[in-house]
Write a protein that holds these residues in place. Structure first.
Motif, PDB file in Angstrom:
ATOM      1  N   ASN A 331      13.634 -26.683  -2.145  1.00 39.68           N
ATOM      2  CA  ASN A 331      14.680 -26.537  -1.128  1.00 39.68           C
ATOM      3  C   ASN A 331      14.217 -26.957   0.264  1.00 39.68           C
ATOM      4  O   ASN A 331      15.039 -27.148   1.157  1.00 39.68           O
ATOM      5  CB  ASN A 331      15.141 -25.074  -1.065  1.00 39.68           C
ATOM      6  N   VAL A 332      12.901 -27.097   0.466  1.00 37.29           N
ATOM      7  CA  VAL A 332      12.408 -27.496   1.779  1.00 37.29           C
ATOM      8  C   VAL A 332      12.910 -28.892   2.156  1.00 37.29           C
ATOM      9  O   VAL A 332      13.003 -29.240   3.336  1.00 37.29           O
ATOM     10  CB  VAL A 332      10.861 -27.428   1.813  1.00 37.29           C
ATOM     11  N   ARG A 333      13.273 -29.676   1.160  1.00 36.37           N
ATOM     12  CA  ARG A 333      13.815 -31.019   1.461  1.00 36.37           C
ATOM     13  C   ARG A 333      15.104 -30.901   2.262  1.00 36.37           C
ATOM     14  O   ARG A 333      15.309 -31.615   3.246  1.00 36.37           O
ATOM     15  CB  ARG A 333      14.116 -31.781   0.166  1.00 36.37           C
ATOM     16  N   LEU A 336      14.106 -28.914   5.951  1.00 35.65           N
ATOM     17  CA  LEU A 336      13.242 -29.562   6.943  1.00 35.65           C
ATOM     18  C   LEU A 336      13.004 -31.038   6.670  1.00 35.65           C
ATOM     19  O   LEU A 336      12.314 -31.696   7.460  1.00 35.65           O
ATOM     20  CB  LEU A 336      11.885 -28.836   7.015  1.00 35.65           C
ATOM     21  N   GLY A 337      13.528 -31.558   5.568  1.00 36.96           N
ATOM     22  CA  GLY A 337      13.405 -32.994   5.312  1.00 36.96           C
ATOM     23  C   GLY A 337      12.085 -33.417   4.707  1.00 36.96           C
ATOM     24  O   GLY A 337      11.825 -34.612   4.548  1.00 36.96           O
ATOM     25  N   TYR A 338      11.206 -32.461   4.368  1.00 35.62           N
ATOM     26  CA  TYR A 338       9.901 -32.786   3.775  1.00 35.62           C
ATOM     27  C   TYR A 338       9.939 -32.635   2.262  1.00 35.62           C
ATOM     28  O   TYR A 338      10.650 -31.779   1.721  1.00 35.62           O
ATOM     29  CB  TYR A 338       8.812 -31.848   4.304  1.00 35.62           C
ATOM     30  N   ASP A 385      12.833 -35.237  11.119  1.00 35.80           N
ATOM     31  CA  ASP A 385      13.398 -36.232  12.050  1.00 35.80           C
ATOM     32  C   ASP A 385      13.308 -35.791  13.510  1.00 35.80           C
ATOM     33  O   ASP A 385      13.752 -36.504  14.409  1.00 35.80           O
ATOM     34  CB  ASP A 385      14.854 -36.539  11.676  1.00 35.80           C
ATOM     35  N   GLY A 386      12.766 -34.570  13.766  1.00 32.49           N
ATOM     36  CA  GLY A 386      12.498 -34.142  15.141  1.00 32.49           C
ATOM     37  C   GLY A 386      13.403 -33.067  15.691  1.00 32.49           C
ATOM     38  O   GLY A 386      13.058 -32.423  16.689  1.00 32.49           O
ATOM     39  N   VAL A 389      15.113 -26.539  14.003  1.00 29.29           N
ATOM     40  CA  VAL A 389      15.779 -25.718  12.993  1.00 29.29           C
ATOM     41  C   VAL A 389      15.275 -24.286  13.177  1.00 29.29           C
ATOM     42  O   VAL A 389      14.073 -24.045  13.178  1.00 29.29           O
ATOM     43  CB  VAL A 389      15.466 -26.204  11.562  1.00 29.29           C
ATOM     44  N   VAL A 390      16.207 -23.361  13.349  1.00 26.89           N
ATOM     45  CA  VAL A 390      15.829 -21.960  13.522  1.00 26.89           C
ATOM     46  C   VAL A 390      15.755 -21.297  12.149  1.00 26.89           C
ATOM     47  O   VAL A 390      16.706 -21.329  11.376  1.00 26.89           O
ATOM     48  CB  VAL A 390      16.837 -21.207  14.415  1.00 26.89           C
ATOM     49  N   MET A 391      14.568 -20.696  11.855  1.00 27.03           N
ATOM     50  CA  MET A 391      14.335 -20.060  10.556  1.00 27.03           C
ATOM     51  C   MET A 391      14.186 -18.544  10.731  1.00 27.03           C
ATOM     52  O   MET A 391      13.739 -18.067  11.780  1.00 27.03           O
ATOM     53  CB  MET A 391      13.059 -20.609   9.900  1.00 27.03           C
TER      54      MET A 391
END
Length: 595
Positions: A331-333, A336-338, A385-386, A389-391
Motif C-alpha cells: 500500500n505504500v505505493r 507515498l509513491g514508493y 514526487d515531492g 503527505v500527513v500520516m
C-alpha cells in the motif's frame, strides 16, 4: 707533749675524719635521693601521658568499650563511643548496670558468662543494646576478665546493625532466587567434571518426569533422555565447552519418563576453585516447549498477517532495532509513491522534511529507550514526487521468543484530507467569516496573551477601538450587501496599513479592535490617524450605479498603564475615547488615558 695530750690530739683528729666521712656520705645519699625523686616524678608524668593517650585511643575507638564490675555488673568506665551510641553522658552510664542497657542480659546470662570467662580467656556473643530514647540496635560483644588489684570485666561492643541488615537481605534474596527458580520451572544442576555425576534440584527431576527419590543424575542419564537425532550435537557442544572451558548452551528435544516429548534449553558455566582449577560445571535446564510451540504459531500467524495487511488501505510496516524498514506493505505505493523494495533499509526519518525529522526523532528516541508504544503520532512525509503527505502513525515494540527487542511494527494512515478539514474548521472557529479578521473570542484570547507578555517584559502596549460612522445609514440607503462591502473594505485597509505584529479583530457589528504591541501612546495616535485617513480614502463600488462611495471611522486610543489587570480595562478606556470621537463630530481620533 705529754702522752695524754698526744692521745687526745689523735682522738680529735680521728673524730674530725669520721665527721668528714659522715658529711660526705650524707651529701652522696642526698644526691641519690634527689635523683630517685626526679626519676619517680618523670615516671609519674610519663604514666599520666600514657594514661591520657590510652584514654584518647579508647574514646576515639569506633567500638563501644565498657569496664564492668563482674560482681555487681555496674559500669566502672566507658568510652565516648559508648556514650554517643547510647545517648547517655559518662556520668549517667556510671550510675547504671549492664541490665539497664541490655534488655537480653539477665542474671542467668550473667552467671553463664561468668562461668565461660573462668574457663577461657574470653567470650563473644551477639546481644542488643537499648539507647536512652528506648530504641535498640544489635551488637557483637567481646568480653574478657582482667585481674589486677581486683577483677574487672572488659567488654567491646560493636554495632552490627549493617551486618544484620545485610544478612537479612541475603536471606531474603536467597528465598527470592529459590522462588524465581521454582516459578520459572527451571532445574538447577551441578556436574562433577571428573566422574560426571550431578547434584540436581527437584524441579529438574520434574522436567524429566522423575521424583526426588528416583534415580541419581549423571550426564549419561541426561543423554539417554535426549532424542537420538539431537544427541550427537548435544554431546559435541558439551565436550567442546569442556575442552575450551567456555559456557555450554544448547536446545534439544527430550523424551520424559512418561513418554511425552518436550523441548528444553540447557545452560552451563564452569566453576573455578580457589586455585583456579575447573572441576565442576553449574547450570540450569528450562522447559521451553510452550515457547517453541508459540514460535511455530507466530510463524503461521506471520503468514496470515502478511496476507491480511496487503489487503488493507493503510500502510503496514516493520522496522528493526536500528529503526530501519525491514518490511513495507504494498500500500505504500498508493500513499507515498514508493515501491516497498525502495524503502527496505531506509529510516522513516529519511522520508520527512528536515525539521519534521528532528521532531519525530526525539519522540521516537524516547519511545525506543522506554520500549513504549507509539499512538496516533501525526507526522509529515514527502511523497516521491515531492508533495507533503500527513500520516498518523501507531506502532508497538516487537520482542522475540527470548524476550529480545527486535524493533517496531505498526501502521501509517494518510490523514492529509482530515488535517486540512481540521485546519479549515479551526480557522472558521477563530475567524470572522465576513471580514477574515479574528473573531471576538479569538481576539480576546490573543489580547490577553499579548497583555501578559507586555506586563511581564515591561513593554509598551496600545489598543484602538474603531467604529464605522453612520453605518446604519449605509445599510438603509444602499442595502445590507453594501454594508458588508464597507466592513470588508475596512478589513482590507487594516491588513495593508498595519504591521504584521499588530492584531485586528471584529468584536461587534461595525465595531473593530486593534492591538498594537510594543507601541507607546504617541506612536499609537500616529497609527490611528494614518489608518483613519487610509479608510476615508478607500472607495466602495456601487455595482448597479457604477459609482463609488466613501465612508469614515471614529477611533478611540488608549495605552497600557500599571493599574491595568486585564484587556477589559483597556477596552473600556478605548471605548470611552471612541465615543468621545463620535461626540466630537466623527471621523476623528481621540485618546483616553487612565482617569
Amino acid at each position: 707533749m705529754s702522752d695524754p695530750l698526744q692521745k687526745l690530739q689523735h682522738r680529735l683528729e680521728a673524730a674530725q675524719r669520721a665527721l668528714a666521712g659522715a658529711e660526705s656520705r650524707c651529701t652522696r645519699q642526698a644526691a641519690e635521693h634527689r635523683d630517685a625523686l626526679e626519676a619517680s616524678e618523670n615516671a609519674r608524668r610519663q604514666a599520666e601521658q600514657e594514661l591520657k593517650l590510652l584514654r584518647t585511643l579508647l574514646d576515639n575507638s569506633s567500638d563501644a568499650i565498657e569496664v564492668i564490675d563482674p560482681v555487681s555488673f555496674r559500669f566502672l568506665d566507658v568510652n565516648e563511643t559508648e556514650c554517643r551510641e547510647l545517648g547517655y553522658s559518662r556520668e549517667e552510664l556510671l550510675s547504671l548496670h549492664i541490665f539497664d542497657i541490655d534488655p537480653e542480659f539477665s542474671e542467668v546470662a550473667a552467671k553463664h558468662i561468668e562461668e565461660e570467662l573462668n574457663q577461657v580467656s574470653g567470650v563473644r556473643f551477639d546481644s542488643v543494646h537499648r539507647r536512652k530514647d528506648g530504641s535498640t540496635f544489635p551488637v557483637e560483644v567481646s568480653a574478657k576478665q582482667v585481674k589486677t588489684d581486683r577483677p574487672y570485666l572488659f567488654c567491646i561492643a560493636r554495632d552490627i546493625s549493617v551486618r544484620k541488615l545485610l544478612e537479612s537481605e541475603r536471606q531474603i534474596n536467597e528465598k527470592r532466587l529459590l522462588l524465581a527458580i521454582q516459578c520459572g520451572q527451571m532445574g538447577v544442576w551441578e556436574l562433577d567434571l571428573v566422574d560426571h555425576t550431578a547434584n540436581t534440584s527437584l524441579e529438574l527431576g520434574h522436567i524429566f518426569g522423575y521424583t526426588s527419590q528416583e534415580s541419581e543424575w549423571s550426564f549419561k542419564l541426561f543423554l539417554e533422555h535426549v532424542l537420538p537425532e539431537d544427541r550427537s550435537e548435544v554431546s559435541r557442544l558439551f565436550h567442546e565447552a569442556i575442552a575450551r572451558q567456555t559456557d555450554w548452551h544448547c536446545e534439544c528435544r527430550i523424551r520424559r519418563t512418561d513418554g511425552e516429548l518436550r523441548w528444553i534449553t540447557v545452560r552451563g558455566r564452569h566453576w573455578h576453585d580457589s586455585e583456579g582449577v575447573v572441576q565442576r560445571m553449574i547450570g540450569i535446564v528450562q522447559d521451553i516447549t510452550e515457547r517453541k510451540l508459540a514460535v511455530q504459531a507466530v510463524i503461521a500467524s506471520e503468514r496470515r498477517f502478511r496476507n491480511l495487511v496487503e489487503s488493507l488501505s493503510d500502510w503496514v510496516w516493520e522496522v528493526d532495532e536500528q529503526g530501519r524498514y525491514i518490511y513495507c506493505s504494498p500500500n505504500v505505493r498508493d500513499l507515498l509513491g514508493y515501491e516497498p523494495a525502495e524503502l527496505i533499509g531506509k529510516s522513516p526519518l529519511e522520508l520527512m522534511p528536515a525539521a519534521e525529522a528532528a521532531r519525530v526523532a526525539e519522540i521516537f528516541g524516547t519511545a525506543l529507550s522506554e520500549r513504549s508504544h507509539l499512538k496516533d503520532l501525526v507526522n509529515i512525509n514527502l511523497h516521491k514526487d515531492g508533495h507533503e503527505v500527513v500520516m498518523e502513525t501507531s506502532g508497538a515494540p516487537v520482542v522475540d521468543a527470548d524476550g529480545t527487542f527486535r524493533g517496531y511494527r505498526g501502521i501509517d494512515r494518510d490523514i492529509t484530507d482530515r488535517k486540512e478539514l481540521e485546519r479549515e474548521l479551526e480557522s472558521q472557529a477563530r475567524t470572522d467569516v465576513l471580514t477574515g479578521l479574528n473573531n471576538r473570542r479569538y481576539f480576546f484570547e490573543l489580547a490577553e496573551l499579548e497583555l501578559a507578555r507586555a506586563k511581564r517584559h515591561g513593554n509598551q502596549f496600545s489598543l484602538l477601538m474603531l467604529d464605522v460612522d453612520h453605518f446604519k445609514l449605509f445599510n438603509d440607503s444602499y442595502g445590507h450587501h453594501i454594508g458588508d462591502r464597507v466592513l470588508q473594505k475596512l478589513s482590507e485597509v487594516c491588513m495593508h496599513t498595519l504591521r504584521e505584529i499588530d492584531l485586528s479583530g471584529r468584536i461587534g457589528g461595525e465595531e473593530f479592535a486593534i492591538m498594537l504591541p510594543e507601541t507607546r501612546g504617541d506612536r499609537a495616535m500616529e497609527v490611528a490617524e494614518r489608518l483613519r485617513l487610509a479608510i476615508a480614502g478607500a472607495p466602495v463600488l456601487l455595482e448597479q450605479q457604477s459609482t463609488f462611495v466613501h465612508f469614515t471611522v471614529s477611533i478611540g486610543v488608549t495605552s497600557l498603564v500599571a493599574a491595568d489587570r486585564q484587556v477589559d480595562d483597556l477596552l473600556k478606556r478605548a471605548d470611552d475615547a471612541l465615543y468621545a470621537a463620535k461626540n466630537a463630530g466623527r471621523n476623528q481620533v481621540c485618546k483616553k488615558d487612565e482617569s
